[in-house]
Design an enzyme around this catalytic site. Sequence first.
Site, mmCIF file in Angstrom:
data_model
loop_
_atom_site.group_PDB
_atom_site.id
_atom_site.type_symbol
_atom_site.label_atom_id
_atom_site.label_comp_id
_atom_site.label_asym_id
_atom_site.label_seq_id
_atom_site.Cartn_x
_atom_site.Cartn_y
_atom_site.Cartn_z
ATOM 1 N N GLY A 170 0.837 -1.196 0.000
ATOM 2 C CA GLY A 170 0.000 0.000 0.000
ATOM 3 C C GLY A 170 0.871 1.245 0.000
ATOM 4 O O GLY A 170 2.034 1.220 -0.413
ATOM 5 N N GLY A 171 0.310 2.328 0.511
ATOM 6 C CA GLY A 171 1.042 3.590 0.556
ATOM 7 C C GLY A 171 2.331 3.493 1.349
ATOM 8 O O GLY A 171 3.235 4.326 1.178
ATOM 9 N N GLY A 405 24.866 11.874 -29.145
ATOM 10 C CA GLY A 405 24.413 12.524 -27.922
ATOM 11 C C GLY A 405 24.975 11.837 -26.688
ATOM 12 O O GLY A 405 25.201 12.471 -25.655
ATOM 13 N N ALA A 406 25.212 10.540 -26.826
ATOM 14 C CA ALA A 406 25.725 9.791 -25.675
ATOM 15 C C ALA A 406 27.119 10.282 -25.280
ATOM 16 O O ALA A 406 27.491 10.245 -24.108
ATOM 17 C CB ALA A 406 25.734 8.298 -25.979
HETATM 18 C C1 HXC Z 1 -4.133 -4.281 11.882
HETATM 19 C C2 HXC Z 1 -2.983 -6.127 11.199
HETATM 20 C C3 HXC Z 1 -2.683 -5.509 9.974
HETATM 21 C C4 HXC Z 1 -3.173 -4.200 9.760
HETATM 22 C C5 HXC Z 1 -1.772 -7.436 9.977
HETATM 23 N N1 HXC Z 1 -2.393 -7.319 11.141
HETATM 24 N N2 HXC Z 1 -1.937 -6.353 9.235
HETATM 25 N N3 HXC Z 1 -3.701 -5.504 12.134
HETATM 26 N N4 HXC Z 1 -3.900 -3.627 10.734
HETATM 27 N N5 HXC Z 1 -2.924 -3.548 8.639
HETATM 28 C C6 HXC Z 1 -2.427 -8.290 12.222
HETATM 29 C C7 HXC Z 1 -3.258 -9.521 11.909
HETATM 30 O O1 HXC Z 1 -4.583 -9.286 12.188
HETATM 31 C C8 HXC Z 1 -2.623 -10.528 12.807
HETATM 32 O O2 HXC Z 1 -3.105 -10.330 14.098
HETATM 33 C C9 HXC Z 1 -1.153 -10.152 12.822
HETATM 34 O O3 HXC Z 1 -1.130 -8.792 12.416
HETATM 35 C C10 HXC Z 1 -0.340 -10.950 11.880
HETATM 36 O O4 HXC Z 1 -0.970 -10.937 10.611
HETATM 37 P P1 HXC Z 1 -1.279 -12.276 9.814
HETATM 38 O O5 HXC Z 1 -2.286 -11.897 8.800
HETATM 39 O O6 HXC Z 1 -1.596 -13.380 10.742
HETATM 40 O O7 HXC Z 1 0.127 -12.557 9.184
HETATM 41 P P2 HXC Z 1 0.468 -13.149 7.761
HETATM 42 O O8 HXC Z 1 -0.370 -14.339 7.484
HETATM 43 O O9 HXC Z 1 1.926 -13.301 7.745
HETATM 44 O O10 HXC Z 1 0.038 -12.028 6.707
HETATM 45 C C11 HXC Z 1 0.672 -10.794 6.690
HETATM 46 C C12 HXC Z 1 -0.083 -9.817 5.793
HETATM 47 C C13 HXC Z 1 -1.566 -9.716 6.229
HETATM 48 C C14 HXC Z 1 -0.005 -10.291 4.350
HETATM 49 C C15 HXC Z 1 0.631 -8.472 5.913
HETATM 50 O O11 HXC Z 1 -1.610 -9.516 7.633
HETATM 51 C C16 HXC Z 1 -2.288 -8.621 5.580
HETATM 52 O O12 HXC Z 1 -2.706 -8.736 4.395
HETATM 53 N N6 HXC Z 1 -2.511 -7.533 6.282
HETATM 54 C C17 HXC Z 1 -3.228 -6.388 5.785
HETATM 55 C C18 HXC Z 1 -2.416 -5.671 4.789
HETATM 56 C C19 HXC Z 1 -3.113 -4.436 4.318
HETATM 57 O O13 HXC Z 1 -3.986 -4.456 3.457
HETATM 58 N N7 HXC Z 1 -2.736 -3.296 4.933
HETATM 59 C C20 HXC Z 1 -3.239 -2.049 4.577
HETATM 60 C C21 HXC Z 1 -2.498 -1.618 3.354
HETATM 61 S S1 HXC Z 1 -2.932 -0.028 2.928
HETATM 62 P P3 HXC Z 1 -3.295 -11.520 15.167
HETATM 63 O O14 HXC Z 1 -3.952 -10.851 16.316
HETATM 64 O O15 HXC Z 1 -4.118 -12.531 14.479
HETATM 65 O O16 HXC Z 1 -1.923 -11.971 15.435
HETATM 66 C C22 HXC Z 1 -1.884 0.898 3.772
HETATM 67 C C23 HXC Z 1 -2.115 2.310 3.564
HETATM 68 C C24 HXC Z 1 -0.911 3.085 3.878
HETATM 69 O O17 HXC Z 1 -1.083 0.467 4.465
HETATM 70 C C25 HXC Z 1 -1.247 4.486 3.556
HETATM 71 C C26 HXC Z 1 -0.068 5.342 3.423
HETATM 72 C C27 HXC Z 1 -0.412 6.605 2.738
#
Ligand code: HXC
Length: 518
Positions: A170-171, A405-406
Amino acid sequence: MGMQEKLEKLMQLRDQARLGGGEDKTAIQHKKGKLTARERIDLLLDDGSFEEFDMFVSRSHPESASGGEYLPEGVVTGYGTIDGRLVYVFSQDFTIVGGSLSEMYAQKICKVMDKAMKMGAPVIGINDSGGARIQEGVKSLAGYAEIFERNILASGVIPQISAIFGPCAGGAVYSPALTDYTIMSKNTSYMFVTGPKVVKTVTGETVTEEQLGGAFVHGTKSGVAHFVADDEKEGISLIRKLLSFLPQNNLEDPPLAQNDDPIDRVDDKLNTIIPDTANKPYDIKDVIQSIVDNGEFLEVHENYAPNIVVGFSRFNGMPVGIVANQPSYLAGVLDINASRKAARFVRFCDAFNVPIVTLVDVPGFLPGTAQEYGGIILNGAKLLFAYGEATVPKVTIVLRKAYGGAYDVMSSKHLRGDINYAWPTAEIAVMGPRGAIDILHNREIQTITDASARAEFCAKKEQEYINKFTTPYVAAKFGYIDDVIEPRNTRFRIIRALQSLATKKDTNPAKKHSNIPM
Ligand code: HXC
């Protein structure tokens, strides 16, 4: 509470902080072949040098509305030393809520970035995070943007290095993208703006995380990763090595190293390295290794746009950035990716007072619709701009081809190249013999109907052109080349040149900032 109890409470809180997300989560982390946030810091910094900040910043916890309970935040921050030099560091802890970023988490990172700016020391960020913490909503987005703004303001002031040792999606990817160097670990890291699920929904493409944004992809196709490491350990040692070439900030010079490689070491092999046939390749890295201190070269973007080679070396202990066309890949042609890669490197060197040594053997810019549609004009202009703008010492050696040019682009005299040498094998001209003959003698060639007579005519004209134009002496006659040097003496001549340029002062006109082609 007595003193003893107070100390015990402190120790207990510290132990809790050091446990991160707990033993189970740590075991999962290790099983994935990943280290913990603290293990990474320990490997990165000099032994025992880490001083932690904000260990007691506690993350919000729905079950403890009173806020009484302490729960460590998902990032470890502080400072320490690398080879005795101060650095600031943040290391995201995937074992705590997936390393996801909250308001307080972002504040911890901002604090070390602000301190790094004040102290004029590099910042190293180790990324391993699920992105914005969903429960924190817009506060998390705000936190990211606070970090981005600091990355932007710190750009060109202090070196910023990002390691990606897990998810970065993501971001969140934009913080590493704003920094100077990104290192990814093979198989355990990925970076993308939108993940495979969204890609599937929007474009219908089915891809894995690795295919979409793994270390291989970013090290070869996108150029997002400057370095790809076999594992985290190698990635961390790369960071330490990279910093050894860099100053602490833009007001300092890069650190001189001890040198035991004789400065007047000649290498006879270089006198014969250029093949007799013009289109035969050779490996420019053999030349680099031959001339620099102890053959040591830290290559940046090794597998991205390999038709140009960039990286750090030393001459008599002085760090330099090397930019070199690579004849053994696409004949060393300049294309969009090579131009972007080298332009970014040249600008980095210029920002941080690292002299640039350019080795030229370039047939020109790559022709074709793909390149023109992709904007070779604008991208080639980036490299031109970067060289023309750079005020650090610039030493250029033309080994063989410098066409069109290079020739101008590759740190020529006309772009404020300080010392420009050529080997006797240099061919500096508007274009190569074949193309030139086709244009200059087109009408005559058309009138010769017999194929062998035509070939003979072309060969004769080509030889005349080669004798007249494709030598270093035409350019040397006009002072565009300061001297034609014996290849085997190249090391000594470069060291002399750099020594003479050590006190160089040059400036650009006052302005808010330039408007580099994008
Ligand atoms: C809250 C989160 C989280 C998140 C993971 N966790 N990402 N909690 N917010 N963004 C938590 C899970 O719920 C889990 O909690 C623990 O972290 C471990 O995650 P798992 O999913 O069990 O691990 P894994 O299977 O290794 O997968 C990792 C992962 C997945 C691929 C990163 O967690 C995932 O897809 N997370 C969301 C990613 C996402 O879409 N993020 C937002 C992106 S947008 P428990 O309690 O079960 O241990 C963004 C915007 C940024 O970031 C903006 C900037 C401008």
